[in-house]
Design a protein around this motif. Structure first.
Motif, mmCIF file in Angstrom:
data_model
loop_
_atom_site.group_PDB
_atom_site.id
_atom_site.type_symbol
_atom_site.label_atom_id
_atom_site.label_comp_id
_atom_site.label_asym_id
_atom_site.label_seq_id
_atom_site.Cartn_x
_atom_site.Cartn_y
_atom_site.Cartn_z
ATOM 1 N N TYR A 193 -40.229 25.512 -21.282
ATOM 2 C CA TYR A 193 -39.172 24.916 -20.470
ATOM 3 C C TYR A 193 -38.123 25.960 -20.148
ATOM 4 O O TYR A 193 -37.750 26.770 -20.998
ATOM 5 C CB TYR A 193 -38.482 23.769 -21.212
ATOM 6 C CG TYR A 193 -39.348 22.561 -21.433
ATOM 7 C CD1 TYR A 193 -39.884 21.853 -20.367
ATOM 8 C CD2 TYR A 193 -39.615 22.112 -22.719
ATOM 9 C CE1 TYR A 193 -40.673 20.743 -20.569
ATOM 10 C CE2 TYR A 193 -40.399 21.000 -22.940
ATOM 11 C CZ TYR A 193 -40.922 20.317 -21.856
ATOM 12 O OH TYR A 193 -41.700 19.214 -22.075
ATOM 13 N N VAL A 232 -32.273 31.483 -14.922
ATOM 14 C CA VAL A 232 -32.817 30.492 -15.845
ATOM 15 C C VAL A 232 -32.916 31.075 -17.246
ATOM 16 O O VAL A 232 -32.882 32.293 -17.437
ATOM 17 C CB VAL A 232 -34.199 29.990 -15.367
ATOM 18 C CG1 VAL A 232 -34.093 29.267 -14.037
ATOM 19 C CG2 VAL A 232 -35.199 31.143 -15.260
ATOM 20 N N GLU A 233 -33.043 30.173 -18.219
ATOM 21 C CA GLU A 233 -33.145 30.571 -19.624
ATOM 22 C C GLU A 233 -34.253 29.769 -20.281
ATOM 23 O O GLU A 233 -34.360 28.556 -20.088
ATOM 24 C CB GLU A 233 -31.819 30.290 -20.320
ATOM 25 C CG GLU A 233 -31.780 30.661 -21.781
ATOM 26 C CD GLU A 233 -30.413 30.366 -22.387
ATOM 27 O OE1 GLU A 233 -29.736 31.321 -22.767
ATOM 28 O OE2 GLU A 233 -30.043 29.170 -22.457
ATOM 29 N N SER A 286 -33.066 24.977 -27.559
ATOM 30 C CA SER A 286 -32.742 23.619 -27.114
ATOM 31 C C SER A 286 -32.158 22.808 -28.263
ATOM 32 O O SER A 286 -32.492 23.012 -29.436
ATOM 33 C CB SER A 286 -33.988 22.913 -26.579
ATOM 34 O OG SER A 286 -34.886 22.625 -27.627
ATOM 35 N N ARG A 314 -34.172 26.240 -18.643
ATOM 36 C CA ARG A 314 -32.951 25.545 -18.250
ATOM 37 C C ARG A 314 -32.290 26.382 -17.166
ATOM 38 O O ARG A 314 -32.362 27.613 -17.184
ATOM 39 C CB ARG A 314 -32.038 25.288 -19.437
ATOM 40 C CG ARG A 314 -31.216 26.449 -19.890
ATOM 41 C CD ARG A 314 -30.108 26.084 -20.913
ATOM 42 N NE ARG A 314 -30.521 25.292 -22.013
ATOM 43 C CZ ARG A 314 -30.815 25.743 -23.241
ATOM 44 N NH1 ARG A 314 -30.730 27.030 -23.503
ATOM 45 N NH2 ARG A 314 -31.178 24.933 -24.192
ATOM 46 N N ARG A 339 -34.176 22.819 -10.147
ATOM 47 C CA ARG A 339 -33.982 21.939 -11.291
ATOM 48 C C ARG A 339 -34.647 22.585 -12.496
ATOM 49 O O ARG A 339 -35.430 23.508 -12.355
ATOM 50 C CB ARG A 339 -34.610 20.581 -10.993
ATOM 51 C CG ARG A 339 -33.967 19.901 -9.812
ATOM 52 C CD ARG A 339 -34.491 18.493 -9.594
ATOM 53 N NE ARG A 339 -35.781 18.258 -10.160
ATOM 54 C CZ ARG A 339 -36.810 17.759 -9.497
ATOM 55 N NH1 ARG A 339 -36.705 17.459 -8.249
ATOM 56 N NH2 ARG A 339 -37.962 17.549 -10.099
ATOM 57 N N PRO A 340 -34.366 22.079 -13.716
ATOM 58 C CA PRO A 340 -35.060 22.635 -14.896
ATOM 59 C C PRO A 340 -36.555 22.637 -14.661
ATOM 60 O O PRO A 340 -37.097 21.762 -13.984
ATOM 61 C CB PRO A 340 -34.657 21.666 -16.015
ATOM 62 C CG PRO A 340 -33.374 21.070 -15.567
ATOM 63 C CD PRO A 340 -33.450 21.002 -14.061
ATOM 64 N N ARG A 364 -33.509 35.274 -20.640
ATOM 65 C CA ARG A 364 -32.903 34.920 -19.356
ATOM 66 C C ARG A 364 -33.617 35.682 -18.251
ATOM 67 O O ARG A 364 -33.963 36.844 -18.416
ATOM 68 C CB ARG A 364 -31.418 35.252 -19.353
ATOM 69 C CG ARG A 364 -30.659 34.338 -20.286
ATOM 70 C CD ARG A 364 -29.184 34.582 -20.231
ATOM 71 N NE ARG A 364 -28.531 33.616 -21.109
ATOM 72 C CZ ARG A 364 -27.255 33.351 -21.074
ATOM 73 N NH1 ARG A 364 -26.462 33.988 -20.236
ATOM 74 N NH2 ARG A 364 -26.745 32.449 -21.896
ATOM 75 N N SER A 380 -35.722 27.755 -23.067
ATOM 76 C CA SER A 380 -35.097 26.976 -24.133
ATOM 77 C C SER A 380 -36.067 26.512 -25.213
ATOM 78 O O SER A 380 -35.657 26.314 -26.354
ATOM 79 C CB SER A 380 -34.380 25.756 -23.550
ATOM 80 O OG SER A 380 -35.288 24.929 -22.844
#
Length: 171
Positions: free
Chosen positions: A92, A58-59, A146, A94, A2-3, A50, A61
């Motif tokens: 964070y 994931v990235e 984001s 994403r 998950r994030p 990334r 954000s």
């Protein structure tokens, strides 16, 4: 996966030195993060970076924005402000491609679309040089930023003012 909320492991020792009476509280997860990472800090990562993490992609954000809940967790009325002012916020991620992530997995940089926008620079813009119109305009256009930070930058550009941080920092 998950994030993720991510915190650099080095921050725990920094906080323990800064607040020795509360040193025992600075352990993984203390700031609500679900990923702890060795070897990178806000000065080393950029908006839109990334990574391969385990089998996930994931990235980055945005940096985390501390809130009043930290004041309660650490029993200090200004802990959220201290975290914001220190720049030791974490960030964070994403999820671009779901996968499995386990303790010990490496986070490997695969792309850096915004090399001039490390999180230390972003935090300087957001919290110290908060009305720099040229930088805010460039920031708002960053790939991978984001949506909430795009809105924040545009709001500052439109109003010429900085939002009131009191509700977020003090509750």
């Amino acid at each position: 996966m998950r994030p993720g909320d991510l915190a650099p492991r080095a921050h725990y020792a920094d906080w323990a030195r800064h607040l020795p009476a509360r040193a025992d509280r600075f352990i993984p997860g203390a700031f609500g993060e679900n990923i702890v990472l060795d070897g990178l800090t806000e000065a080393d990562v950029c908006i839109g970076d990334r990574f391969d993490l385990g089998t996930a992609q994931v990235e980055l954000s945005q940096a985390r924005q501390p809130c009043w809940k930290l004041n309660l967790r650490f029993d200090l009325p200004d802990m959220a402000r201290q975290v914001q002012d220190s720049g030791r916020t974490g960030w964070y991620l994403r999820v671009l491609v779901p996968g499995r992530v386990a303790a010990g997995d490496r986070m490997v940089l695969t792309a850096r679309p915004n090399p001039g926008w490390d999180l230390a620079r972003v935090q300087h813009l957001l919290y110290r040089d908060a009305t720099d119109r040229a930088a805010l305009a460039e920031f708002a256009r960053l790939a991978g930023l984001s949506n909430s930070w795009q809105v924040l930058a545009r709001r500052r550009l439109d109003s010429g003012a900085v939002e009131d941080w009191t509700p977020r920092l003090s509750g």
